[in-house]
Design a protein around this motif. Structure first.
Motif, PDB file in Angstrom:
ATOM      1  N   GLU A 141     -19.009  -6.401  -0.619  1.00  0.00           N
ATOM      2  CA  GLU A 141     -17.577  -6.330  -0.910  1.00  0.00           C
ATOM      3  C   GLU A 141     -16.960  -5.216  -0.102  1.00  0.00           C
ATOM      4  O   GLU A 141     -17.538  -4.125   0.028  1.00  0.00           O
ATOM      5  CB  GLU A 141     -17.353  -6.095  -2.404  1.00  0.00           C
ATOM      6  CG  GLU A 141     -15.896  -6.115  -2.826  1.00  0.00           C
ATOM      7  CD  GLU A 141     -15.719  -5.956  -4.321  1.00  0.00           C
ATOM      8  OE1 GLU A 141     -14.570  -5.892  -4.777  1.00  0.00           O
ATOM      9  OE2 GLU A 141     -16.752  -5.890  -5.021  1.00  0.00           O
ATOM     10  N   THR A 142     -15.800  -5.518   0.457  1.00  0.00           N
ATOM     11  CA  THR A 142     -15.105  -4.554   1.304  1.00  0.00           C
ATOM     12  C   THR A 142     -13.743  -4.239   0.699  1.00  0.00           C
ATOM     13  O   THR A 142     -13.014  -5.149   0.296  1.00  0.00           O
ATOM     14  CB  THR A 142     -14.919  -5.112   2.722  1.00  0.00           C
ATOM     15  OG1 THR A 142     -16.193  -5.454   3.266  1.00  0.00           O
ATOM     16  CG2 THR A 142     -14.252  -4.085   3.621  1.00  0.00           C
ATOM     17  N   VAL A 143     -13.440  -2.977   0.609  1.00  0.00           N
ATOM     18  CA  VAL A 143     -12.156  -2.511   0.101  1.00  0.00           C
ATOM     19  C   VAL A 143     -11.401  -1.854   1.252  1.00  0.00           C
ATOM     20  O   VAL A 143     -11.911  -0.915   1.870  1.00  0.00           O
ATOM     21  CB  VAL A 143     -12.325  -1.526  -1.068  1.00  0.00           C
ATOM     22  CG1 VAL A 143     -10.970  -1.017  -1.544  1.00  0.00           C
ATOM     23  CG2 VAL A 143     -13.083  -2.184  -2.211  1.00  0.00           C
ATOM     24  N   THR A 144     -10.221  -2.379   1.545  1.00  0.00           N
ATOM     25  CA  THR A 144      -9.402  -1.847   2.623  1.00  0.00           C
ATOM     26  C   THR A 144      -8.202  -1.122   2.028  1.00  0.00           C
ATOM     27  O   THR A 144      -7.447  -1.698   1.232  1.00  0.00           O
ATOM     28  CB  THR A 144      -8.927  -2.975   3.553  1.00  0.00           C
ATOM     29  OG1 THR A 144     -10.067  -3.687   4.054  1.00  0.00           O
ATOM     30  CG2 THR A 144      -8.123  -2.413   4.712  1.00  0.00           C
ATOM     31  N   VAL A 145      -8.036   0.117   2.386  1.00  0.00           N
ATOM     32  CA  VAL A 145      -6.935   0.939   1.899  1.00  0.00           C
ATOM     33  C   VAL A 145      -5.895   1.034   3.002  1.00  0.00           C
ATOM     34  O   VAL A 145      -6.200   1.455   4.127  1.00  0.00           O
ATOM     35  CB  VAL A 145      -7.419   2.349   1.491  1.00  0.00           C
ATOM     36  CG1 VAL A 145      -6.262   3.194   0.994  1.00  0.00           C
ATOM     37  CG2 VAL A 145      -8.497   2.250   0.419  1.00  0.00           C
ATOM     38  N   THR A 146      -4.678   0.579   2.701  1.00  0.00           N
ATOM     39  CA  THR A 146      -3.595   0.622   3.671  1.00  0.00           C
ATOM     40  C   THR A 146      -2.456   1.480   3.144  1.00  0.00           C
ATOM     41  O   THR A 146      -2.349   1.749   1.940  1.00  0.00           O
ATOM     42  CB  THR A 146      -3.069  -0.792   3.968  1.00  0.00           C
ATOM     43  OG1 THR A 146      -2.631  -1.399   2.743  1.00  0.00           O
ATOM     44  CG2 THR A 146      -4.161  -1.653   4.590  1.00  0.00           C
ATOM     45  N   GLU A 147      -1.612   1.879   4.051  1.00  0.00           N
ATOM     46  CA  GLU A 147      -0.479   2.718   3.691  1.00  0.00           C
ATOM     47  C   GLU A 147       0.567   1.908   2.931  1.00  0.00           C
ATOM     48  O   GLU A 147       0.857   0.763   3.279  1.00  0.00           O
ATOM     49  CB  GLU A 147       0.140   3.297   4.961  1.00  0.00           C
ATOM     50  CG  GLU A 147       1.337   4.213   4.703  1.00  0.00           C
ATOM     51  CD  GLU A 147       1.965   4.678   5.998  1.00  0.00           C
ATOM     52  OE1 GLU A 147       2.935   5.453   5.936  1.00  0.00           O
ATOM     53  OE2 GLU A 147       1.477   4.271   7.070  1.00  0.00           O
ATOM     54  N   ASP A 148       1.090   2.491   1.879  1.00  0.00           N
ATOM     55  CA  ASP A 148       2.131   1.855   1.087  1.00  0.00           C
ATOM     56  C   ASP A 148       3.483   2.085   1.762  1.00  0.00           C
ATOM     57  O   ASP A 148       3.964   3.210   1.845  1.00  0.00           O
ATOM     58  CB  ASP A 148       2.132   2.413  -0.334  1.00  0.00           C
ATOM     59  CG  ASP A 148       3.083   1.651  -1.245  1.00  0.00           C
ATOM     60  OD1 ASP A 148       3.682   0.661  -0.774  1.00  0.00           O
ATOM     61  OD2 ASP A 148       3.228   2.037  -2.414  1.00  0.00           O
TER      62      ASP A 148
END
Length: 331
Positions: A141-148
């Protein structure tokens, strides 16, 4: 001399009379000795076949169990483009029979498991035992954190609650006004008298800006103009208007951005269906109807645009204190 010739004549005469027997004897002699040493009947070769069998097993750490219903494929150069296939039974067993001696490839492609492929050789009248071990694919499983993108700016002193035109169009607004949607935001409460109180302040302590223009009624705190819903692009409520952009307000500020035109011609007709008026289970005409029309487009391509919205409002308000009057006198 004469008797000798007569005897020979008698011998040939007897031999002529027995010609069928002589012909048969000569034919048999030629078959046995005159035609060579080849056998009378040639031996017909019998083709010998092999087989491949085994069991399909799930290869799990410290645990192996048979797997039923798995499709196993068998390919070989002898088969060409054709592939043999079989299905494992309830115990996971499979069997390929009637195979000509040669090289074969056994393969299994099952979802959730690594692809299995193994090459083996089948001998004449031999059975190859081949167990198929299927290894599960490891889950990841991959979690990608992007800018809000909607994060509040660090230079802003207040954060606004926003109501978009989509919310205004889909929300069940009884009077078809943007003010009816403000209680959807936190901190906005409609009082018993119907006025809006933002962050606990009185209505006359707040203000309303339409395209940066103050349209607040100084007495009631309500907007001095009415805007059709189609003319509103966004509604923002600042519960702490301490920024230098907003002055003369001690409560909250409601800013309204109106809709603009574009290079495409667009029109919209809405609110044409009237709301019936019911009294004691009976229909008494029309209670309210607010037909609206909006149109927008270019005046000069890519330079100047316009957007216009019109609204007709007809609303009947019941007065509960006049219950003793006749129905025709209540309005």
């Amino acid at each position: 001399m004469r008797f000798s010739s007569l005897n020979r004549l008698i011998s040939w005469r007897a031999l002529y009379d027995r010609r069928p027997a002589v012909i048969c004897a000569l034919t048999l002699f030629m078959i046995l000795s005159g035609t060579g040493s080849e056998p009378l009947a040639r031996e017909i070769p019998v083709q010998q076949h092999g087989s491949i069998k085994g069991q399909v097993v799930v290869d799990i750490t410290d645990q192996r169990r048979p797997l039923a219903g798995v499709v196993i494929f068998l390919s070989s150069e002898r088969l060409g483009d054709r592939k043999l296939q079989t299905v494992s039974d309830d115990e996971g067993r499979y069997n390929f029979t009637g195979l000509t001696a040669g090289d074969y490839a056994v393969s299994v492609d099952l979802q959730g498991f690594k692809k299995y492929e193994h090459r083996t050789i089948v001998q004449i009248e031999a059975t190859v035992e081949l167990n198929i071990l299927l290894q599960p694919i490891a889950l990841s499983e991959t979690v990608t954190v992007t800018e809000d993108k909607t994060d509040a700016g660090k230079t802003e002193t207040t954060t606004a609650g926003v109501i978009t035109s989509t919310t205004l169009r889909d929300a069940p607004l009884i009077d078809q006004k943007f003010q009816d949607a403000l209680p959807l935001l936190p901190g906005v409460v409609r009082g018993p008298d119907g006025t809006l109180n933002i962050k606990g302040t009185r209505p006359n302590q707040s203000g309303i800006l339409v395209s940066s223009l103050n349209v607040t009624d100084p007495v009631t705190g309500s907007p001095a103009i009415e805007l059709p819903l189609e003319a509103v692009e966004t509604v923002q409520v600042y519960s702490n208007p301490y920024s230098a952009d907003y002055g003369k307000f001690t409560g909250a500020v409601t800013t309204i951005e109106t809709r603009a035109g574009s290079n495409d011609w667009r029109y919209l007709v809405s609110g044409v269906l009237p709301r019936p008026r019911w009294r004691d289970g009976k229909l008494f005409g029309i209670g309210a109807v607010t037909p609206r029309i909006a149109i927008g487009g270019p005046i000069s391509k890519n330079k100047l645009f316009f957007f216009q919205s019109l609204e007709y409002r007809f609303v009947r308000t019941n007065v509960p204190s006049l219950e003793n009057l006749e129905e025709r006198q209540r309005d």
